[in-house]
Design a protein around this motif. Sequence first.
Motif, short mmCIF file in Angstrom:
data_model
loop_
_atom_site.label_atom_id
_atom_site.label_comp_id
_atom_site.label_asym_id
_atom_site.label_seq_id
_atom_site.Cartn_x
_atom_site.Cartn_y
_atom_site.Cartn_z
N LEU A 18 0.86 -1.18 0.00
CA LEU A 18 0.00 0.00 0.00
C LEU A 18 0.89 1.23 0.00
CD1 LEU A 18 -2.70 1.57 0.52
CD2 LEU A 18 -2.36 1.08 2.96
N THR A 19 0.67 2.14 -0.95
CA THR A 19 1.51 3.34 -1.04
C THR A 19 0.64 4.59 -1.11
OG1 THR A 19 3.24 2.12 -2.21
CG2 THR A 19 3.29 4.52 -2.36
N PHE A 20 0.97 5.55 -0.24
CA PHE A 20 0.36 6.87 -0.30
C PHE A 20 1.40 7.86 -0.81
CE2 PHE A 20 -1.73 4.84 3.44
CZ PHE A 20 -3.03 4.77 2.94
N ILE A 26 -3.26 13.05 0.91
CA ILE A 26 -2.97 11.88 0.07
C ILE A 26 -3.26 12.28 -1.39
CG2 ILE A 26 -3.62 9.50 -0.47
CD1 ILE A 26 -4.50 9.25 2.49
N ALA A 46 -8.39 1.69 -4.06
CA ALA A 46 -7.28 2.31 -4.80
C ALA A 46 -7.60 2.35 -6.29
CB ALA A 46 -5.99 1.54 -4.55
N TYR A 103 -9.04 -2.43 0.20
CA TYR A 103 -8.16 -1.29 -0.11
C TYR A 103 -7.67 -1.33 -1.55
CZ TYR A 103 -7.96 1.99 3.55
OH TYR A 103 -8.30 3.03 4.37
N SER A 154 4.67 4.10 2.64
CA SER A 154 4.35 2.76 2.15
C SER A 154 4.13 1.81 3.32
CB SER A 154 5.48 2.22 1.26
OG SER A 154 5.57 2.95 0.06
N ASP A 194 -7.83 9.57 -3.45
CA ASP A 194 -6.97 10.55 -4.11
C ASP A 194 -7.41 11.97 -3.75
OD1 ASP A 194 -5.87 8.32 -5.19
OD2 ASP A 194 -6.16 8.88 -7.29
N THR A 242 2.02 11.48 -0.84
CA THR A 242 1.45 12.63 -0.13
C THR A 242 2.21 13.92 -0.44
OG1 THR A 242 2.78 12.67 1.91
CG2 THR A 242 1.09 10.95 1.73
N MET A 244 -3.34 7.02 -4.01
CA MET A 244 -3.18 5.79 -3.23
C MET A 244 -3.14 4.63 -4.22
SD MET A 244 -5.62 4.02 -0.30
CE MET A 244 -7.01 3.70 -1.38
#
Length: 276
Positions: A108-110, A270, A137, A133, A118, A143, A112, A273
């Motif tokens: 999972l990566t944001f 964010i 995404a 999730y 991550s 987003d 920002t 995502m």
Amino acid sequence: MSSIKDRQRAAARARLEKEMSERATAARKRRRNQAVLGSALAVVVIAGVAFFVVNSLKKDDDSGSTSAAPAAGTVACSWTPADEATGGKVKDVGLPPATVPNVGTSTLTFDTNLGKISASIDLTKAPCTGASYKHLAEKKFLDNTKCHRLVNQDTFKVLQCGDPFASGKGYRETDGTGGPSYTMAEENLPTDTAKPYPAGSIAMANTGQPGSTGSQFFICSEDTQLPPNYTLLGSITEGLDIVKDVVKAGDDGAFASSAGGGHPKKELTIKTMTVV
């Protein structure tokens, strides 16, 4: 006066009429009995046919309602549709798949405004939440949204995000009330009572009621003591320092009288995502 022969003929005729009447009565009884028996047989036949049909349909229904077991490496998830009548704001993104992987990990990566954050999601422990999730995404659900709540107490240091409506300039009173068009059951609840939510944990927020997990989550900047009622989604592998800085910057106290904490003084947005 009638002769003896006349009397004899009359008597014979009477006996014949009586015999014919008795035969007619017997015939009527036979016909009635046959009709009753025929009706009874018809009822039995109809009942037998009905029993056969009902049981055949039941078998068909049973075979149709009994879904095949999920394939190896997958698990069935249950999604409960949600709408604004249940409280809060809802962003409709449909439902995730009914069957999802329960092996391996997801990342999972944001991306920002303060840098990349991550996390690793263990799908063997939180397959349904991980699949949710991934679905969110793909729908670009979070987003351009911001983390709306921060708590910085001795044993409770978290940054909460995940409201699809918490966006734009500044904060609103409704920030923190939004979610997707479904909820799910909690999973992967902590078993370590001494350290239920370690630093770097990402856990799912809920309303306090079972099955109320949606999209909102909180990141623990330090070891955090909370009841083990919140799904552990994953662990931060990169960017925990960003979260720590936001938490240290403090909050405006907007939620101090209710949930605790307030809006972060240092905004974290964010931008995108992804889950892969």
